[in-house]
Write a protein that holds these residues in place. Sequence first.
Motif, PDB file in Angstrom:
ATOM      1  N   UNK A   1      43.634 -34.864  25.252  1.00 50.33           N
ATOM      2  CA  UNK A   1      42.989 -33.763  25.964  1.00 50.33           C
ATOM      3  C   UNK A   1      41.903 -34.261  26.918  1.00 50.33           C
ATOM      4  N   UNK A   2      41.147 -35.297  26.526  1.00 54.07           N
ATOM      5  CA  UNK A   2      40.135 -35.785  27.472  1.00 54.07           C
ATOM      6  C   UNK A   2      40.798 -36.537  28.630  1.00 54.07           C
ATOM      7  N   UNK A   3      41.927 -37.160  28.349  1.00 56.69           N
ATOM      8  CA  UNK A   3      42.685 -37.793  29.434  1.00 56.69           C
ATOM      9  C   UNK A   3      43.177 -36.722  30.401  1.00 56.69           C
ATOM     10  N   UNK A   4      43.706 -35.624  29.827  1.00 60.10           N
ATOM     11  CA  UNK A   4      44.176 -34.522  30.667  1.00 60.10           C
ATOM     12  C   UNK A   4      43.036 -34.001  31.525  1.00 60.10           C
ATOM     13  N   UNK A   5      41.866 -33.855  30.914  1.00 63.36           N
ATOM     14  CA  UNK A   5      40.707 -33.356  31.660  1.00 63.36           C
ATOM     15  C   UNK A   5      40.379 -34.291  32.809  1.00 63.36           C
ATOM     16  N   UNK A   6      40.461 -35.590  32.560  1.00 67.41           N
ATOM     17  CA  UNK A   6      40.127 -36.534  33.621  1.00 67.41           C
ATOM     18  C   UNK A   6      41.185 -36.494  34.728  1.00 67.41           C
TER      19      UNK A   6
END
Lengths: 297, 594
Positions: free
Chosen positions: A102-107
Amino acid sequence: MLLEDFLALMVNGVTLGAVYAMAGIGLNIAYKPTNVFNLAQGEFVMLGAMLGWLFLTDMSMAWIVGTIGVVLAVGALGVLEERVAVAPHLKVQSHHHGWLISTLAFSIIIINIADQVFRADPRFVPSLPGTSLDTMFVGPVAFNTHQVAVLVIVVASVFAIEYVYRRTRIGKAISAVSEDRDGARLNGINPLHLTMISFAAGAAYCAFAGIIAAPLMLASTSLGLALLVKGFMAIALGGVGSNWGTLLAGIIIGCVESLSSITLSTGYRQLLLLGILLVVLLIRPNGLFGKAAGRSV
Amino acid sequence: MSGSANQAVGRAGARFTPETVLCAILAVGAVAVAFVNGHYLTLFTFAAVYLIGAMGLNVLTGYMGIISIAHGALVCVGAYATAIATVNYGWNFWPAAGLSTLVGLGFSVLLGLPALRLSSWYFVLITIAFTLVVPAMLVEWRDFTGGYAGVIGIPSPSIGPLQGQTGFFVILVAVAALLWWIIANLVNSRIGWALHALRDGNIGAQANGISSARMRLFAFAFSGACAGLAGAFYAAAKIVVTPEEFSFEFSILFLFIVVLGGPGRLAGPLFGVLAFYVLPELLTALREYRMIVFGFGLLAFSVFLPAGLAGGVDQVGRRRSRKAMVGAPTGRLKHEAEPVEGASLTIANLRKQFGGLKALDDVTLNVEPGSIHVIVGPNGSGKTTLLNVVSGFYPANGGTIKLDGAELLGMAPEQIAKLGVQRTFQTPKLLGDLSVLENTCFGAYTREKASGFEIALSLLRAVREKREITREAHQLLSLVGLDGMAHLPAAELTHGQQRLAEIARALMARPRLILLDEPAAGLSMGELDRLGDLLKEIRRLGMTLVMVEHHIELVANVADHVTVLDQGRILAAGTSEEVFNDEAVINAYMGGAK
């Protein structure tokens, strides 16, 4: 090599390393109460630089006003990320590292929106007020006052962060949560608030790093990923969670990169750093200065 | 008999889930559409290449749970290996593809080495760094890689009559199908279950003798090899390779395909490739915003649908078919399992401290081979700590633990398990979404002889062994009275039933020493009776049994020897009758006069 050249490279390396360390410290701040490694952290640096260009150069705001605006905006984005991408995963007690995705997606969302908005051109951001980018000499050492200011700010910020963790109520609470999330909860500490505060603080810190780094390295949307990797290298070598270790490791990385530029071109320098990282992690998994903590599998 | 009938029903039921049906329709449909015209043929040629790569990543990210951003970069390295070998050195395609496979495997293992010891997020960052380095190096190393111009004129593979673009596509479909079959064999074996157990952080994995480092190494190697092979095909399909096409987006596309398609599901990569590669290629208008849409999709899926498209389809299907399976009758006790030679356990002066607390203080006890030895004591007296130290989960501060004379202290849990020590936990550690039968078969992990290679290709020995183990698992399940539920997911069992299933799993390893942690807790009256019979049956089979238990009647019924612990020290030892009439014991339990 001339002494002057060597010193110039060292000054460059130390400053560059200080910026890497700031990216790493931002990661540490968000990591502390959550054990979440925020893959969007590099993009907060990038946004700091790009919004810095927008507010300070494009809209010609006063430095302090524009900077506060950038820091607040990116800090708010950090809270948003925590709410949508991290909190849902922290609720689930499981070993799935859902937050990695999810943090990768956010980035990815941030990079690609920033690409659409700012396009790929590098942007100029002015130096800190009262400093300049003009080269000056003290004996054989060439530097500019902006570089000095960046170094002072980084060291001061680590002192400040450590003071907050050691001396203030909220800092102690965050330390307690990082030791034992459930135990802290039993003592009436709400880890959710601390997680949000830490993400906001980590994002704001990185945005500020972006503003002061941009005059040295030109702001572009590809900055984030590169700085995420450098910040990660700094904490992996310096010891996860150790801000002084991160600072020292960041500076070492910056100097290695800067000094090796004499003989190596960009690609080889990246390869060299990756090689160093792999070797160090194999020999000392907790980093060069890290304590041998319990292994986490 | 009833076992094999059950199995047949279970198999047939498993074969036609909506997931598999949809998957078959999509696969056949994709192949059919590919033959419509040249444009579609090219599109689906690349789709097949992506599928081969994504299936490899699915083993690492889906089944093992380690996220890699570098998969595309490994495909890139594989593509360049084939390009350079065929164009610059005149190799044939197939040996070059073999080289690519090895190169992909090698790089993947190299990147994974630090992650054998560290938390898996280190690996994510290492893979990001690698993904940034690869294209930069391709440009730098221009004498070898051709720099920005790349390598031109990579030949297509052909086999006999399979020539040209159509032949290439048929080869790709065949390779993809073969890889699918290999992965299916692997995931339905002890290897797949071990990956699954490690992904879920299941503490039972170690107790079952699984080395996390070895399994991780396997996953890195396998996924890297697939990436390298996909790279070889990619180069051949492209004819020209340049550094530019291997961007960060290329690398991340594989992660999208696997995570959104359905991580840890056979059909996941197929769904992923069709939905997130083929579809966007057809909707060219969307391309500029594709990454943004994907980013939002990834975020939404990670929170709301972590099982991906394939998992979503499966859930819809399950909701409808579940009812018929509940309420199967339980079996009777049968006596078919083979005898085992139990080991002696000798513990001397064992000490374990947590900070200032002495959890075990100079504990000495002797367990005769083939006997039932029960540890009793009030809460916090160190009983479970004792089991944890014996099975290697906690290090001790001093003393010795000998299994048939061999020192166990200092060994890792998985090493101790390999010596023939099995244990159960206070909270059962079954893999909830696997069937009870699969969980039981998993217990045979340490004694299975077929290698990963034999399992992957479903060679004779692996097939035979699997059949034999399945038969034994059914026997053991009927021994614990759960054979009727063999095909239910373990999570649907009651707590007591899960305990019994865990005992069956432990027995599956044919342990010489079995450690049970409060097996009677949470059992119904009927189950309690069966447990007593089961424990005696375990003794009859010859295994040594050490158990922590509160249930006094059960202890009195089965124990050969009882040791009472209180605050880490041995309070009393002897037969159950002696011990329960001991005044010190009565005081400790009843809180009597001190």
